[in-house]
Design an enzyme around this catalytic site. Structure first.
Site, PDB file in Angstrom:
ATOM      1  N   GLY A  16       0.792  -1.221   0.000  1.00 43.07           N
ATOM      2  CA  GLY A  16       0.000   0.000   0.000  1.00 43.07           C
ATOM      3  C   GLY A  16       0.830   1.280   0.000  1.00 43.07           C
ATOM      4  O   GLY A  16       0.300   2.360   0.295  1.00 43.07           O
ATOM      5  N   HIS A  52      -1.298   1.395 -11.810  1.00 44.17           N
ATOM      6  CA  HIS A  52      -0.998   2.551 -10.949  1.00 44.17           C
ATOM      7  C   HIS A  52      -1.595   3.833 -11.540  1.00 44.17           C
ATOM      8  O   HIS A  52      -2.201   4.633 -10.837  1.00 44.17           O
ATOM      9  CB  HIS A  52       0.522   2.729 -10.790  1.00 44.17           C
TER      10      HIS A  52
END
Lengths: 173, 173, 173
Positions: A16, A52
């Site tokens: 994360g 991403h």
């Protein structure tokens, strides 16, 4: 997040890091600068980069800097929040291309000194497993450890991610 | 640092373990005892040992104990601050020489009970990566994990290094 | 330990995860349910399972769920404290058997939502070493990281074990 501050967000695979780093930057007013150090050399990497990128919304301006990270930082306007994702990929690109690591690291540290604006650096912690058999992996692991310690010494905040949750190693929450 | 205390400093590659451990010892009045467990079997190891030694200044007396760590601890004068760097190298030396690990670990724990004086043990955390393919590496990883838990149970202070910064796992800063 | 709470206990090899998880459960009145995800496919695994089982005393009822973890959780009576040991073995069993991981993870999260009673999930942190050479290990490492972040987001408590000592990553001690 106060301005003019340097954050280092460290963590393992899929811990994360990027998400947390983005949330730190997005607490500042846009526009935000994203400096990507990944080189999309294969399919797996292309997929990761796309995932991403898809997650980041509007307000982000992306530049690519697989090797010349210091210049990319110098090119960021004063006050613009900047996210660098990630230092280990940058280091890996340098080593695979035979660039002198110490010079590049010194250059990065100097660029960070010149920076005016919130800066969040993401990096992978890779030094907590068994010592690798092969020399290049060992050198990389050592170089990453040294780099992290040098950057952390200059950062106001160091966060270590465990299972998507930041632990404060340096600074305040 | 109060006397008669046992510290365990854990961390990954180049995470600043040795440097932090030295600063804990150097907060006590000299002379200080350095117990090196490294065996300089190859060039890479010789370079690392030399770099560590060069960093330590005056006031340090170095002894080598690649295997008989308990005896080396028993030989330290009462009250003299002692740094052991590091437990994982010692464990690795034992295993590569076919020495019984459990007996040696029990011996170490007994020597730590007998110790009078500040003692700082440095060790590498190696158990947070993917399970290694080869059996010896797996056994080493398990043995290191068990050793750390046993030592930590007896230590007043356990510090976990992240990017050169100690996190307090047990005890107070 | 208050009832109706979800704990995630993460850590490296031999870091005391199981022991700590058992102590959390044993703070509740028995009987306790132990869900083992290990498949005793080889001698090394059989030895580890036997050692874990020998340590647990009376009051424990053990069931095996190498793959159908959600069903095993659904089978637990309301209010009965449950320990799942461990998620990484379960994930590994799924991947080695070609089961779709995302579906299984969603199923697990739903079963955790339905659970009534204290639940402690143990898992190995495997993402803090060097990136593995082989693809399966890389995929496993990524899948474990994602799983941990998803479970941690739902858990009231996340503990990270270092040398047998729990560090509180989320929640209170």
């Amino acid at each position: 997040m106060p301005v003019d501050k340097l954050y280092l967000v460290l963590g393992g695979a899929r811990s994360g890091k990027s998400r947390h780093a983005e949330s730190l930057i997005e607490a500042c007013p846009p526009p935000w600068r994203y400096i990507a150090t990944a080189e999309p050399l294969d399919e797996e990497m292309r997929r990761r980069i796309a995932a991403h990128k898809a997650r980041r919304g509007n307000g982000w301006h992306t530049v690519e800097a697989p090797r010349d990270l210091a210049s990319a930082l110098d090119d960021c306007p004063d006050g613009t929040p900047v996210l660098v994702d990630c230092l280990t990929l940058w280091l890996s690109n340098l080593m695979l291309n035979g660039r002198p690591v110490e010079t590049a690291v010194d250059g990065l540290l100097e660029a960070l000194e010149r920076r005016r604006g919130p800066t969040v650096l993401v990096s992978n912690e890779v030094g907590l497993g068994i010592v690798p058999d092969n020399r290049l992996a060992r050198d990389f692991r050592d170089a990453a450890g040294s780099l992290h310690a040098k950057v952390a010494a200059r950062a106001e905040h160091v966060h270590f991610m465990v299972a998507g949750i930041p632990s404060i190693v340096k600074g305040t929450g």
